[in-house]
Every structure is written in C-alpha cells, then in structure tokens.
Design a protein around this motif. Structure first.
Motif, PDB file in Angstrom:
ATOM      1  N   ILE A  65      -0.086   3.214  -9.172  1.00 40.54           N
ATOM      2  CA  ILE A  65      -0.107   4.534 -10.611  1.00 40.54           C
ATOM      3  C   ILE A  65      -1.192   5.318 -10.029  1.00 40.54           C
ATOM      4  O   ILE A  65      -2.885   5.395  -9.733  1.00 40.54           O
ATOM      5  N   THR A 121       3.861   7.250  -9.502  1.00 37.85           N
ATOM      6  CA  THR A 121       4.456   6.492  -8.988  1.00 37.85           C
ATOM      7  C   THR A 121       3.377   6.597  -6.877  1.00 37.85           C
ATOM      8  O   THR A 121       4.398   8.404  -6.990  1.00 37.85           O
ATOM      9  N   PHE A 122       3.536   5.791  -6.318  1.00 33.19           N
ATOM     10  CA  PHE A 122       3.813   5.509  -4.892  1.00 33.19           C
ATOM     11  C   PHE A 122       4.097   4.271  -4.996  1.00 33.19           C
ATOM     12  O   PHE A 122       3.313   3.662  -4.722  1.00 33.19           O
ATOM     13  N   THR A 123       4.173   4.448  -3.324  1.00 37.38           N
ATOM     14  CA  THR A 123       4.171   3.056  -2.749  1.00 37.38           C
ATOM     15  C   THR A 123       3.485   3.011  -1.409  1.00 37.38           C
ATOM     16  O   THR A 123       3.606   4.298  -1.250  1.00 37.38           O
ATOM     17  N   ASP A 131      -3.473  -0.234  -8.741  1.00 34.58           N
ATOM     18  CA  ASP A 131      -2.997  -0.753  -8.337  1.00 34.58           C
ATOM     19  C   ASP A 131      -2.239  -1.843  -9.011  1.00 34.58           C
ATOM     20  O   ASP A 131      -3.128  -2.911  -9.848  1.00 34.58           O
ATOM     21  N   LYS A 132      -0.879  -1.935  -9.155  1.00 32.85           N
ATOM     22  CA  LYS A 132       0.570  -2.819 -10.108  1.00 32.85           C
ATOM     23  C   LYS A 132      -0.101  -4.366  -9.315  1.00 32.85           C
ATOM     24  O   LYS A 132       0.581  -5.401 -10.903  1.00 32.85           O
ATOM     25  N   THR A 136       6.964  10.350  -2.138  1.00 34.29           N
ATOM     26  CA  THR A 136       6.172   8.634  -2.838  1.00 34.29           C
ATOM     27  C   THR A 136       5.881   7.654  -2.462  1.00 34.29           C
ATOM     28  O   THR A 136       6.026   7.104  -2.983  1.00 34.29           O
ATOM     29  N   GLN A 137       5.161   7.957  -0.807  1.00 39.28           N
ATOM     30  CA  GLN A 137       4.936   7.058  -0.052  1.00 39.28           C
ATOM     31  C   GLN A 137       3.496   7.648   0.626  1.00 39.28           C
ATOM     32  O   GLN A 137       3.397   8.377   0.876  1.00 39.28           O
ATOM     33  N   GLY A 144       2.639  -1.981  -1.379  1.00 34.72           N
ATOM     34  CA  GLY A 144       2.797  -1.932  -2.697  1.00 34.72           C
ATOM     35  C   GLY A 144       2.773  -0.713  -3.408  1.00 34.72           C
ATOM     36  O   GLY A 144       2.220   0.445  -3.310  1.00 34.72           O
ATOM     37  N   GLU A 145       2.779  -0.728  -4.983  1.00 31.65           N
ATOM     38  CA  GLU A 145       2.971  -0.050  -5.688  1.00 31.65           C
ATOM     39  C   GLU A 145       2.270   0.537  -6.317  1.00 31.65           C
ATOM     40  O   GLU A 145       1.308  -0.459  -6.791  1.00 31.65           O
TER      41      GLU A 145
END
Length: 721
Positions: free
Chosen positions: A702, A716-718, A648-649, A616-617, A699-700
């Motif tokens: 998608i 999603t990942f960060t 890039d959110k 997730t990261q 940041g987050e």
C-alpha cells in the motif's frame, strides 16, 4: 601539500608514545590552557603524569583560537617527534551561533538548511581551532523520558539517515585536507544508545539483532556512507555486552562488515565502565576488551595508558592491535593537514569576523522558524498587531532557550520572546510578566501576572522545561509541564481570553492540562540564538509555520514507547471483526499518539488529490512513479511537507504499519496546485528477514501520500520479480 609517511613515523615511535596517542584528556591537563591545573573530582584521581600529557594524542573540550594555539605550541615544543594534538569538542547544534536543538532541526524536514547549519557550525569551530566535532548523534529515539532525545532527529530510520548524511556533509565539506573551514565528524553513539530501558540514561538496551539492523543501525551506516571520519561507542549494552568492549559489534560489524577504517573513540569514561558493567574484573581487562573490540582512543580514563604496554609485553594482546589504532589516528591527523599546519584554521582575527556574523544569525533564525511546529490553532493565530498582548510565563523573557550542548553559545546573546515581539509591536502593546519560575513561584508574582492578563486581548504563555531538565542525564519519569505551570494555565483560563501557549522543551511532552485550555499551541523546542525573533515572526504571521514532528507526542507517559511505524498485532483494535474488549488497546486512552509523526499545522490549508501510480505492478530493476496533486485551499501562501509511506501487507516477519520512504516540500500560493512526482524501486521494499538477509518479497503493498503519518490518500501495487 607535503605528505608524511605515517608508517615510517610509526616505526620511530616508542611504545609509550604509541600508547599515548590512544589517550584523550580534558583541557585543564595541558600547558597553555587558561584553566591549566583546575583538575577536580574524578580527574584528580586519574594520576596523570607530565610525561603522559606529553605523549597524549588528543584534547577534549578546548575552545578558542588563542588558547588552542597556545596548547598546540607548548605540546609541539615538548613532543620528541613533533606529533600534533587533535582538538575535539561537542559542536552539536552550533558553536557560537546556536541553532535549534537537533530534534527541532529534524522538524524542519529541510535537508539543505540542515547541511548549511552544520557547515556554519564547522566554520565557526574550525576558525576557533577545533578539528573534530562529536556529532551528529543519530540514535533513533522512541522514549521521550530519555533526556537525550533532544540530540536526535527523531523516531524514523529513513529520515534520521537523510539528516545524518546532511550533517556529515555540512561538517566535513568536500575535502578535509584543503578546506580549513571544515571539521571531521564523529557519529555517535554506536549503537542503539537511544533505546535505554525505562528511558533512563546509560541504562540497558535489549533488542533482537533483526530490530537493531532494521531500525537502529541504518542512520549510523548512512553517516559512514557520507564519509564520516570517526565513530563514538555507546555507554549501553548491545546483546548483553557493553558496546565499548563489544568485539562483535565494533570489529565484526563496524570494521569488517561495513568496512569502516576510521577512528573509533570511547565516550567519556566508557572503557573503565566495563568494570561496573560486570564484564571486566579490573582496568587491565577493561583495556584488553576495548582494544580487542577496536577502540582507538580512550576518552578520559587511563586503562590504555596504564596497561596496554604490559598486556603486549605479557603476550595477552597482539602488538599489531596497538599499531593499527595508532596508524588510524595518525592518518586522521594527516588528512586534516596537521603535520604541515598544526594550527589548522585557528585565527584570532578571523574568529572575531566569523563568529555570530550576520549571515550565520540569519540562517539560525530561518532554521528556528522552520523547526517550530504548530500543534493547535483555534483561529487565534496569527496575532494582529493592534491587539494588546500579555506575555506571561517563565520563558517570557528568558534567554535559557539555547538548549543542552551549546557550550560556547552565550545565553546573554539569545533573542528572547519579549525581544522578538518588541520587534513587531510597540512597547505599550506588550505586557510582560514572568508569573513564576519553571518549577516554583511566588503568589505575589502570579497575581501580578494575572493583573497584566486582565488588561490584554490575547495571552501568550511562554512555558516549558529549563534546559537542564533534558539533555544527557536529563531523564524524567513525568514528562508533563511542571505543576506550577499547569496551575498558571488554570488561573489564566479563568479570564476567558484567548490563550496561545509557546513551548520550550527538549522532548515531546504529555500536554494534558495544556491542550484543552489553550486555543493555540506552538512547539518551539529550544530554538537557539535567534529563537525569539523566529517565534515572533510566526506568532504575527510574517512566517507561516511549516514544521512537522519527527517524534510523536503521547497522550500519557503510560503509552511510551509510542511511535508511528509500529508493528501489526494479532488482535488489532481497528480490525473489522474486532470484539470491543479483547483487542490490543488501552481502556483509558487511544492507542495512537496525541500528535503523530509528520504532524504540523499551517496558517493555510491544503488538499490532496489525483493520487496516481504509473502501474499496478513494480518489477525488479524498474521504478514505480507516484503522482499526487497538492492544492493550497487557504488564504495565505505556505510550504507543505508532502510525505510518502508504504506498507508491506505480508512479510516473512511482521512489518510496520507504515514506513516513510520519500518526502518533498512544496511552496504554494493561495489557490495554487502543483503535482509532485515520487518514485520507488525494489530497494525500498527490502527488509531484514528471519535469517537477517536483507531482501524484498513479492506481494501486495500500500502506498500512502499525505500531510502526516496518519492522514492521506492511498493506493496499492504488487511487486513481482
């Protein structure tokens, strides 16, 4: 191979000889040319003397080993220092074997085949005596009104960069010096030529430097990273300054920042055009601006030859600028081995063996098949061999399918749709009628076509644009099919029979009036020498369509520019709390394109599942692995182009809704599943910030994986540093 010392050669050259190396003239000026002296129009007014021709450094547009050897021989006999000519031509999508136009080639998404097609084009050109091709054109395009979109590979900077590298590698091979079947590549048009206002050729380009660097420059840089030997300047302005006289663009960015030390050539007449642009008062100032900007060769105007010596003698230009330009040109000639073998590769006998050989034609047919895009299919394709087919329309038996920039290709050699279909079925099963021309027709011809259509089980309409309706100077405000062809569709539709429309064109079209009345639509573009054979194989299911669009199709010309990787707005139409009216939208058509980037159908179906991220990261210096399983859920084998996008959110500047980052083709038999693995790193998250620094943000993000830019799975990942 013996080497020459270009520095020592430079010292032996007179000022006139040096300046002559900076001039490029068309073939009719040269002794030994078959069209020697056939100089008309603007060329006639150039006032070129025989001494100027003797000192000239390069030739534009010569074709054929015999003629090129004759010109080179005549030139060397009269050249005091024996400096050979460079022969340059537009070998854009083939030499004698013509491949699909570049926009079509892009839709194959087949990097290996794209490189192979460039290598074949280079081989045919080199054996015919050509040293340099003015390709690839890597201008990013978003406006199909512009005729030259056919010469680009599309609207995405990442994909354009991939194809730019492939084409340069194909043209140049591993070693220009030892590989006599290669040609030097000249990337064009630097920079941002593909963004003219109103889609009108040669028109103003106006954008921020951040947008220039973010979207338009990457493909040029990719070509240079692949070792591209030359760059061509664009006709347009960049930040209010014509590119050909733009020192900040050509010297500061191209030469100093990017480290390009190859040859920079103007486009045809672009140096003198600094005058009507309004940045030079006359030819002398135009010459000064261009040389100071870093232009080495002036194509087909005479400001350099007439004024550089005087500018140097008057102290207005440093003589070192001239020497630098000459050295670059001589070094390219040396790299090509011309001082040892001025006839490099040119061979009349081998020319006959190589041009349009069976291997080359097979590759052209394969690439044409992969370049076609199936836009619609309501269970009418593939055709059945027992069906009686009416083949109707201006392209039913037309050989105008090579497209612009196919100068050496012979239309008479092209395989038409009729030719291709007769390779699949018996003559009595195919009823052929033109019906009308591309833009006009006769009632009697239309009625004759209707009679053929009444006898058929299925009607195949071969429609589109004549080749001169796109390409350079082929801008159009109306990108629908010509009215006469829409009338044909209306009449044929009255019969109530299945209709398959095959489109030949150099741009995405507004297909309103066609899409509603066709049961299937195959976008064939200008498919090249073997186009008809490839199309017939697709229509009869011997080949399964796999092409995917690299440029979006609009609902209406009023949407343009419409492209998938657009920015967010403050009032998006799809926001959860959006009011019905006060959002960014059209009241009469969707915001999205009719057919989006990456879209293309198949004769089978695919399902996507099992999207899985390794974490997730994502941390700097590491990679994020993404797995997805694709299954062929249909009845026939096929090739699917799986596409990975990210969003890039939150960024310092507004980021695109999606950006293509990876793609892969997978071949699947019916019922077969395969898991594809992609990986992305911190480098894939970088963008140009407000200060133009190129870096990533924490940041987050998608991840989207799917069959096109609109559909697919997401997770999603960060990113953390």
């Amino acid at each position: 191979m013996a080497m020459i010392d270009v520095g020592q050669l430079l010292k032996r050259m007179t000022m006139e000889e040096k300046v002559g190396q900076l001039m490029q003239l068309a073939t009719p000026f040269f002794k030994g040319a078959s069209d020697r002296g056939k100089i008309t129009g603007p060329m006639e007014r150039m006032n070129i003397s025989e001494q100027m021709i003797t000192n000239t450094g390069s030739v534009l547009g010569a074709w054929g080993a015999k003629e090129i050897k004759q010109i080179q021989q005549q030139h060397l006999e009269e050249s005091r220092l024996g400096i050979p000519l460079l022969f340059m031509s537009d070998v854009v999508h083939g030499y004698r074997t013509i491949f699909p136009v570049p926009l079509a080639i892009g839709c194959s998404w087949d990097v290996t085949l794209v490189e192979k097609s460039a290598a074949i084009a280079a081989k045919e050109a080199a054996v015919s005596g050509i040293h340099v091709t003015f390709a690839p054109m890597v201008d990013l395009v978003r406006d199909p009104r512009w005729g030259r979109v056919m010469e680009s590979t599309g609207e995405d900077p990442y994909l354009n960069g991939i194809f730019a590298k492939a084409q340069v590698n194909g043209f140049q091979g591993d070693d220009l010096t030892t590989n006599k079947e290669s040609v030097a590549s000249c990337v064009k048009h630097f920079a941002a030529y593909g963004a003219p206002e109103g889609g009108r050729d040669y028109n103003t380009v106006n954008m921020s430097e951040r947008e220039l660097r973010e979207s338009y420059l990457p493909a040029y840089q990719a070509a240079l990273e692949a070792g591209c030997e030359m760059v061509m300047t664009a006709f347009n302005t960049v930040d209010g300054i014509p590119a050909t006289g733009n020192k900040r663009l050509m010297r500061d960015l191209l030469r100093d920042e990017w480290g390009f030390n190859g040859v920079l050539i103007s486009d045809w007449g672009a140096v003198k055009e600094l005058i009507p642009h309004g940045v030079a008062v006359g030819e002398q100032e135009a010459a000064k601006l261009a040389l100071e900007a870093g232009v080495d060769i002036e194509m087909m105007t005479t400001t350099f030859i007439n004024h550089i010596q005087l500018l140097i003698e008057n102290g207005e230009i440093d003589a070192r600028l001239l020497d630098e330009a000459v050295i670059r040109i001589l070094e390219l000639k040396e790299k090509l081995g011309l001082f040892v073998d001025p006839y490099r590769g040119a061979d009349e006998k081998r020319e006959q063996e190589v041009l349009r050989c069976q291997e080359h034609l097979q590759t052209a047919e394969e690439l044409a098949g992969k370049s076609c895009v199936l836009l619609k299919n309501e269970a009418v394709l593939p055709l059945k061999r027992e069906q009686k087919i009416a083949l109707i329309g201006p392209f039913a038996d037309s050989n105008d399918i090579l497209g612009p920039w196919s100068f050496v290709g012979d239309k008479e050699d092209a395989i038409t749709v009729k030719d291709g279909m007769l390779q699949k079925i018996q003559p009595d099963q195919l009823l052929v009628a033109k019906g009308m021309g591309v833009e006009s027709g006769k009632k009697a011809d239309l009625e004759a076509a209707m009679e053929k259509a009444r006898e058929a089980d299925v009607i195949v309409l071969a429609l589109g644009e004549a080749s001169e309706m796109s390409g350079e100077a082929g801008s159009r405000s109306n990108i629908k099919l010509p009215a006469i062809q829409l009338e044909l569709i209306d009449r044929i539709r009255e019969l109530g029979k299945p209709i398959v429309s095959v489109l030949f064109n150099g741009r995405p079209l507004d297909v309103a009036g066609l899409v509603e009345k066709s049961d299937a639509i195959l976008e064939a573009w200008y498919p090249g020498s073997e186009g008809g054979a490839a199309i017939a194989s697709l229509l009869y299911g011997d080949t399964n369509p796999s092409g995917k669009l690299t440029m979006s199709f609009p609902y209406s010309v009023g949407q343009i520019p419409v492209y998938y990787n657009h920015y967010h707005t403050g009032r998006p139409k799809d926001a959860p709390d959006a009011q019905i009216r006060y959002v960014s939208q059209y009241l009469d058509i969707p915001n999205e394109p009719r057919y989006p980037f990456g879209y293309g159908l198949s004769y089978t179906t695919y399902s996507y599942g099992g999207l899985q991220l390794s974490s997730t990261q994502l941390q700097a210096g590491e990679k994020l692995v993404i797995n997805v399983t694709v299954t062929n859920t249909g009845q026939v084998a096929g090739e699917e182009i799986v596409q990975l996008y990210i969003q890039d959110k939150v960024g310092q500047v507004v980021r695109p809704k999606k950006e293509l980052k990876r793609f892969e083709s997978v071949y699947l038999t019916p019922g077969e599943s395969k898991t594809l693995t992609f990986s992305i790193t911190e480098e894939d998250l970088r963008y140009h910030h407000a200060d133009l620094s190129y870096r990533s943000d924490v940041g987050e993000f998608i991840v989207f994986v799917g069959p096109n830019s609109k559909e697919g799975l997401e997770d999603t990942f960060t990113f953390v540093k």
